[in-house]
Design a protein around this motif. Structure first.
Motif, PDB file in Angstrom:
ATOM      1  N   UNK A 196       0.812  -1.219   0.000  1.00 17.29           N
ATOM      2  CA  UNK A 196       0.000   0.000   0.000  1.00 17.29           C
ATOM      3  C   UNK A 196       0.846   1.270   0.000  1.00 17.29           C
ATOM      4  N   UNK A 197       0.340   2.275  -0.710  1.00 20.64           N
ATOM      5  CA  UNK A 197       0.986   3.591  -0.677  1.00 20.64           C
ATOM      6  C   UNK A 197       0.254   4.516   0.292  1.00 20.64           C
ATOM      7  N   UNK A 198      -0.589   3.928   1.142  1.00 19.68           N
ATOM      8  CA  UNK A 198      -1.268   4.671   2.205  1.00 19.68           C
ATOM      9  C   UNK A 198      -0.841   4.074   3.545  1.00 19.68           C
ATOM     10  N   UNK A 199      -1.019   4.794   4.652  1.00 22.92           N
ATOM     11  CA  UNK A 199      -0.614   4.258   5.955  1.00 22.92           C
ATOM     12  C   UNK A 199      -1.364   2.965   6.275  1.00 22.92           C
ATOM     13  N   UNK A 200      -0.629   1.958   6.722  1.00 23.58           N
ATOM     14  CA  UNK A 200      -1.272   0.675   7.017  1.00 23.58           C
ATOM     15  C   UNK A 200      -0.451  -0.083   8.056  1.00 23.58           C
ATOM     16  N   UNK A 201      -1.090  -1.072   8.643  1.00 26.59           N
ATOM     17  CA  UNK A 201      -0.416  -1.995   9.557  1.00 26.59           C
ATOM     18  C   UNK A 201      -0.670  -3.413   9.062  1.00 26.59           C
ATOM     19  N   UNK A 202       0.335  -4.257   9.169  1.00 27.21           N
ATOM     20  CA  UNK A 202       0.166  -5.670   8.840  1.00 27.21           C
ATOM     21  C   UNK A 202      -0.355  -6.391  10.068  1.00 27.21           C
ATOM     22  N   UNK A 203      -1.466  -7.098   9.904  1.00 23.78           N
ATOM     23  CA  UNK A 203      -2.057  -7.844  11.020  1.00 23.78           C
ATOM     24  C   UNK A 203      -2.135  -9.323  10.636  1.00 23.78           C
ATOM     25  N   UNK A 204      -2.085 -10.172  11.637  1.00 20.36           N
ATOM     26  CA  UNK A 204      -2.161 -11.620  11.424  1.00 20.36           C
ATOM     27  C   UNK A 204      -3.357 -12.171  12.186  1.00 20.36           C
ATOM     28  N   UNK A 205      -4.184 -12.926  11.486  1.00 24.18           N
ATOM     29  CA  UNK A 205      -5.418 -13.446  12.065  1.00 24.18           C
ATOM     30  C   UNK A 205      -5.397 -14.973  12.045  1.00 24.18           C
ATOM     31  N   UNK A 206      -5.775 -15.619  13.141  1.00 24.91           N
ATOM     32  CA  UNK A 206      -5.787 -17.089  13.190  1.00 24.91           C
ATOM     33  C   UNK A 206      -7.053 -17.660  12.558  1.00 24.91           C
ATOM     34  N   UNK A 207      -6.917 -18.314  11.428  1.00 26.18           N
ATOM     35  CA  UNK A 207      -8.034 -18.969  10.755  1.00 26.18           C
ATOM     36  C   UNK A 207      -7.911 -20.479  10.931  1.00 26.18           C
ATOM     37  N   UNK A 208      -9.001 -21.220  10.790  1.00 26.58           N
ATOM     38  CA  UNK A 208      -8.894 -22.684  10.799  1.00 26.58           C
ATOM     39  C   UNK A 208      -7.953 -23.216   9.719  1.00 26.58           C
ATOM     40  N   UNK A 209      -7.695 -22.414   8.691  1.00 32.20           N
ATOM     41  CA  UNK A 209      -6.825 -22.837   7.593  1.00 32.20           C
ATOM     42  C   UNK A 209      -5.369 -22.432   7.791  1.00 32.20           C
ATOM     43  N   UNK A 210      -5.056 -21.778   8.898  1.00 28.91           N
ATOM     44  CA  UNK A 210      -3.701 -21.292   9.131  1.00 28.91           C
ATOM     45  C   UNK A 210      -3.702 -19.799   9.358  1.00 28.91           C
ATOM     46  N   UNK A 211      -2.543 -19.250   9.647  1.00 30.29           N
ATOM     47  CA  UNK A 211      -2.432 -17.818   9.932  1.00 30.29           C
ATOM     48  C   UNK A 211      -2.600 -16.998   8.660  1.00 30.29           C
ATOM     49  N   UNK A 212      -3.505 -16.015   8.707  1.00 31.30           N
ATOM     50  CA  UNK A 212      -3.755 -15.136   7.568  1.00 31.30           C
ATOM     51  C   UNK A 212      -2.987 -13.831   7.737  1.00 31.30           C
ATOM     52  N   UNK A 213      -2.427 -13.342   6.636  1.00 36.34           N
ATOM     53  CA  UNK A 213      -1.781 -12.029   6.646  1.00 36.34           C
ATOM     54  C   UNK A 213      -2.722 -11.008   6.003  1.00 36.34           C
ATOM     55  N   UNK A 214      -2.873  -9.861   6.668  1.00 35.83           N
ATOM     56  CA  UNK A 214      -3.771  -8.822   6.165  1.00 35.83           C
ATOM     57  C   UNK A 214      -3.134  -7.448   6.335  1.00 35.83           C
ATOM     58  N   UNK A 215      -3.567  -6.511   5.504  1.00 34.13           N
ATOM     59  CA  UNK A 215      -3.151  -5.101   5.608  1.00 34.13           C
ATOM     60  C   UNK A 215      -4.354  -4.293   6.058  1.00 34.13           C
ATOM     61  N   UNK A 216      -4.173  -3.540   7.147  1.00 36.97           N
ATOM     62  CA  UNK A 216      -5.256  -2.723   7.681  1.00 36.97           C
ATOM     63  C   UNK A 216      -4.898  -1.255   7.514  1.00 36.97           C
ATOM     64  N   UNK A 217      -5.731  -0.560   6.745  1.00 35.52           N
ATOM     65  CA  UNK A 217      -5.504   0.860   6.503  1.00 35.52           C
ATOM     66  C   UNK A 217      -6.632   1.687   7.087  1.00 35.52           C
TER      67      UNK A 217
END
Length: 292
Positions: free
Chosen positions: A69-90
């Protein structure tokens, strides 16, 4: 005798067809960590290349994020039944709500950055998530919408513990996963914006064979059968039209009139099944691609 020879020939042909379908299903749902490039789209292949793909299956490298992203964001990790998900939160100041963005098959969250920027300009926080097996999330397996529904549920429920409405923006496989998350996992976003969900796993597999100019029967049925068996579910039940009939979230459904992957009858059936309030937007001349 001739009858015995014909029987053996039939059995050998049956074994060969199932072996080919098994290999196709495995390579279609298991991404490669080492392959340098994926097999081209069916309509881009030569006759010789099509024959090779028919025998060996497609090669799909694990999708990666090639931009951030070219906007301010934080990388967050969420526990799913399928494994750890990586997400960008802006986040944005004084948000009107949050838009959760979900990508399609063989894609990743970076493919949705243009849409995310626009939703931010409208005053919404955005959360872009890699499905399990894609981008920065764990794994390398993809079930084309079945298990991915649990990833949608994980994200939506995480956002619903925070203030404001939650809007889901999802395309193709992500749209099917969203409909299944509602129908079978009890997820209820505030609004859905769904782009080009396929009608069923069987129909979208048929469409791929037809785009190569190859008869869909019986390979499409065998591919769906083995794909489900390999991944522990009955893939013939992966049906967005049936899910849509059990989804009550207000929905905007979009489709491109030149889409070679998803047909008009599939889209008509999904829209008819959706509960009101609902709206539909067709994009003249657009294919299976971002509509912006």
């Amino acid at each position: 005798s001739i009858s015995k020879r014909l029987l053996w020939l039939f059995l050998l042909l049956l074994v060969a067809l199932n072996a080919v379908a098994f290999l196709h299903a495995w390579r279609f749902t298991h991404f490669s960590e080492t392959a340098p490039a994926r097999t081209a789209r069916p309509e881009q292949l030569t006759l010789r290349q099509k024959l090779t793909v028919l025998l060996t299956g497609i090669t799909i490298p694990k999708p990666r994020n090639h931009a951030s992203p070219d906007f301010p964001y934080a990388t967050v990790y969420l526990p799913s039944p399928n494994g750890r998900l990586e997400a960008w939160y802006g986040a944005v100041p004084r948000p009107r709500g949050t838009v959760a963005l979900f990508h399609g098959f063989t894609s990743a969250k970076s493919q949705l950055l243009t849409e995310a920027r626009y939703f931010r300009s409208l005053g919404y926080n955005v959360l872009l998530t890699d499905f399990a097996g894609n981008g920065g999330s764990e794994g390398r397996t993809c079930t084309v919408g079945h298990r991915e529904a649990a990833d949608v549920a994980t994200v939506v429920r995480w956002l619903q513990r925070r203030p404001g409405p939650v809007v889901v923006y999802a395309n193709s496989m992500g749209a099917v996963a969203t409909l299944r998350a509602e129908a079978e996992l009890g997820v209820r976003p505030t609004v859905n914006i769904l782009e080009c969900p396929y009608g069923s796993m069987l129909q979208t597999t048929r469409n791929r064979f037809q785009s190569m100019g190859v008869p869909a029967f019986p390979l499409a049925h065998l591919l769906v059968l083995w794909g489900g068996v390999q991944n522990g579910f009955w893939a013939f039940d992966l049906d967005a039209t049936r899910y849509a009939a059990r989804a009550n979230t207000p929905t905007l459904l979009s489709w491109g009139t030149a889409d070679p992957r998803v047909t008009r009858p599939e889209t008509d059936a999904i829209f008819a099944a959706l509960a009101r309030p609902k709206r539909r937007q067709d994009f003249l001349g657009s294919g299976h691609e971002p509509y912006w």
